[in-house]
Write a protein that holds these residues in place. Structure first.
Motif, PDB file in Angstrom:
ATOM      1  N   ARG A   1      -9.916   2.760   0.757  1.00 23.89           N
ATOM      2  CA  ARG A   1     -10.908   2.736   1.966  1.00 23.89           C
ATOM      3  C   ARG A   1     -12.121   2.055   1.565  1.00 23.89           C
ATOM      4  NH1 ARG A   1     -11.301   7.880   5.306  1.00 23.89           N
ATOM      5  NH2 ARG A   1      -8.887   8.548   5.102  1.00 23.89           N
TER       6      ARG A   1
ATOM      7  N   ARG B   1     -13.027   0.523  -1.410  1.00 19.58           N
ATOM      8  CA  ARG B   1     -12.758  -0.871  -1.975  1.00 19.58           C
ATOM      9  C   ARG B   1     -12.515  -1.943  -1.100  1.00 19.58           C
ATOM     10  NH1 ARG B   1      -9.585   1.949  -6.223  1.00 19.58           N
ATOM     11  NH2 ARG B   1      -7.879   1.761  -4.801  1.00 19.58           N
ATOM     12  N   SER B   2     -11.922  -1.655  -0.066  1.00 16.05           N
ATOM     13  CA  SER B   2     -11.410  -2.689   0.979  1.00 16.05           C
ATOM     14  C   SER B   2     -12.371  -2.771   2.163  1.00 16.05           C
ATOM     15  CB  SER B   2     -10.043  -2.448   1.508  1.00 16.05           C
ATOM     16  OG  SER B   2     -10.204  -1.132   2.506  1.00 16.05           O
TER      17      SER B   2
ATOM     18  N   ARG C   1     -12.207  -1.150   4.823  1.00 18.48           N
ATOM     19  CA  ARG C   1     -11.317  -0.881   5.929  1.00 18.48           C
ATOM     20  C   ARG C   1     -11.137   0.394   6.340  1.00 18.48           C
ATOM     21  NH1 ARG C   1      -9.348  -5.483   7.660  1.00 18.48           N
ATOM     22  NH2 ARG C   1      -7.617  -4.234   8.660  1.00 18.48           N
TER      23      ARG C   1
ATOM     24  N   HIS D   1      -6.124   1.818   5.806  1.00 18.24           N
ATOM     25  CA  HIS D   1      -6.681   0.584   5.158  1.00 18.24           C
ATOM     26  C   HIS D   1      -5.757  -0.147   4.642  1.00 18.24           C
ATOM     27  CE1 HIS D   1      -5.815   3.287   1.134  1.00 18.24           C
ATOM     28  NE2 HIS D   1      -5.818   2.127   0.739  1.00 18.24           N
ATOM     29  N   GLU D   2      -4.121   0.223   4.589  1.00 20.39           N
ATOM     30  CA  GLU D   2      -3.143  -0.523   4.136  1.00 20.39           C
ATOM     31  C   GLU D   2      -2.479  -1.321   5.354  1.00 20.39           C
ATOM     32  OE1 GLU D   2      -0.573   1.818   1.761  1.00 20.39           O
ATOM     33  OE2 GLU D   2      -2.064   2.176   0.288  1.00 20.39           O
TER      34      GLU D   2
END
Length: 524
Positions: A468, A470-471, A473, A515-516
């Motif tokens: 989460r 890193r992205s 999101r 997040h994926e």
């Protein structure tokens, strides 16, 4: 220093649990709905002061249990119908479940799961994950049987003010009593005023009830803490609260408006506010607020609750706390527990009795529900790890971080989620993602190692948090993007919110971290 939870004097939930794991979760106790006299309030105040003194005696005499290496969890849930609208069927769902782990919540479209506590050591986190997923599947099966579905989401995006015009409230006297007590204390309709910092959309609403509070559901994490360790554990929980909110934000929509990343924070703050505008202008403490400062004594929070807050539900119970103490029994302290249950700290002190032993807990209430079981358990792993590492550090975080900076970070993270910046000792004010990856994840790993969590399990759940960070999101980001995609496809806002929620519920079944999740693409 305030948290949330509807009025629930603590009672231990007797469920099978690993050896030495105290009952960390509590269930509700109904409150008799009746007229309260001035004499009742005076006697209740006297009982509060007596029970506070009994608690002090227990602390001094070492009569409270020590820390337990267990993870306790509660999860509040929404119920929706086939059209993704609130389904007022919680009594029917609970009847089919016939499971003491589940209970009502404020709204007739809410239920709550009181999860089985698990030791953190060894495979405790995967066991917690497995139990949570199984319990949610069981709730879904019961909901489907009555034409509904379970929706673990911070704010139900399809709820609207008109849903509070009928029989929206659970059929329990304590909820009616709480609703009426808050309205009476305020003396006027509840007012909501929230503006989205990114969207610029604004909500202004007056309602005669605390009903909108039921639009938000949370995950509540518990740590049983020894009295001498309590101040540093609570301070650590406060220090990291903003980052928790940013990472897990999952409540961007309320009553059709795109507002904060975690709008549930401000929704709860305003919907349960007992103060008139004049009292707010005088600086009177709200019943929901972040706090005034760090604490140095385990009794600080309980003393503040008794000193500054009038009772909302002065219900008297027969309980001779001094007699119990003198006889070597653990006093129930019903007045103190009832009173502190109506003061909504984001990290709340809880006094509870499990079996024949009394203990204290830090109850962390900043997290929204959902999206998936793996997300919830990852949030729990992060919290328990960071708090332990901070609390046991040689340089206390409360000596290096200004409380006002922690409070500012909490609000900014609620407004902006992973787009926020947060303050931290040694690094200053930095983007949340950077703070998590560079500073807090190593602390969480260290703390979980001290709890006895194996490396592969630490990696499994902390990688969800890292993903989460890193992205950038989380659930809030996915929801906003999905609604925008549906609106670009020609849906109006209401249609887009319902369509987004339908897609959300479909994706959460896979238990893939949010997040994926693949974003929705605009449809031709």
């Amino acid at each position: 220093m305030r948290t949330m939870s509807l009025v629930r004097p603590s009672r231990s939930l007797e469920v099978p649990r690993p050896a030495r794991c105290a009952a960390l979760i509590t269930v509700g106790q109904d409150v008799e709905k009746r007229t309260v006299s001035g004499a009742d309030r005076r006697r209740f105040r006297e009982m509060l002061h007596l029970e506070l003194e009994v608690l002090r005696k227990q602390v001094v005499a070492g009569r409270l249990a020590g820390s337990e290496p267990c993870a306790g969890i509660e999860v509040e849930l929404h119920l929706v119908d086939e059209d993704m609208q609130p389904a007022m069927v919680n009594e029917q769902v609970l009847e089919r479940l016939a499971d003491p782990r589940f209970q009502t919540e404020l709204g007739a479209f809410n239920i709550e799961l009181n999860g089985q506590p698990h030791r953190l050591a060894d495979d405790g986190l995967p066991a917690l994950h497995e139990d949570l997923a199984a319990a949610l599947a069981k709730a879904e099966e019961a909901a489907v049987a009555v034409g509904a579905r379970v929706a673990p989401v911070g704010i139900l995006p399809t709820v609207l003010p008109e849903h509070y015009e009928g029989d929206w409230r659970s059929d329990k006297a304590r909820y009616a009593a709480l609703d009426e007590a808050i309205a009476a204390a305020r003396g006027e309709d509840m007012e909501l005023r929230i503006e989205g910092p990114v969207s610029g959309e604004r909500l202004e609403l007056h309602l005669p009830t605390i009903g909108p509070e039921s639009a938000g559901t949370s995950v509540q994490l518990h740590q049983q803490v020894a009295p001498e360790e309590f101040p540093r554990r609570w301070n650590a929980a406060q220090a990291v609260a903003g980052v928790q909110v940013a990472l897990a934000a999952n409540s961007p929509f309320l009553f059709g408006r795109h507002l904060w990343a975690e709008t549930r924070i401000e929704l709860f703050t305003q919907s349960t506010d007992t103060r008139s505008a004049e009292l707010r202008n005088q600086g009177v403490r709200p019943r929901v607020f972040f706090g005034d400062g760090w604490i140095g004594n385990v009794l600080d929070l309980f003393e503040e609750d008794v000193r500054y807050f009038p009772s909302l539900l002065p219900v008297l119970e027969q309980d001779d706390a001094l007699e119990a103490l003198d006889a070597g029994r653990a006093p129930e302290l019903p007045a103190l527990r009832l009173h502190t249950g109506t003061i909504y700290r984001w990290n709340r002190p809880v006094y509870d009795v499990a079996g024949e032993e009394a203990h204290l807990r830090v109850e962390n209430r900043v997290l929204p529900a959902g999206p998936t079981s793996v997300d919830v358990v990852a949030d729990a792993a992060f919290f328990h790890g960071v708090v332990r590492a901070l609390a046991e550090a040689s340089d206390p975080v409360e000596e290096r971080l200004l409380f006002t900076d922690a409070h500012r970070s909490f609000l900014d993270c609620a407004r902006l989620g992973l787009g926020a910046q947060a303050s931290w000792p040694g690094v200053g004010r930095v983007p949340v993602g950077r703070l998590v990856l560079d500073v807090l994840l190593p602390l969480a790993d260290e703390g979980l190692q001290h709890w006895g969590v194996p490396r592969e399990i630490r990696d499994r759940y902390l990688e969800v948090i890292a993903g989460r960070a890193r992205s950038g999101r989380n659930g809030a980001v996915w929801q906003v993007e999905a609604v925008h995609a549906l609106q670009e496809s020609g849906c109006d806002r209401r249609e887009a919110l319902a369509g987004m929620l339908r897609e959300y519920l479909q994706r959460r079944r896979s238990d893939q971290p949010v997040h994926e999740w693949e974003p929705l693409a605009p449809r031709p």
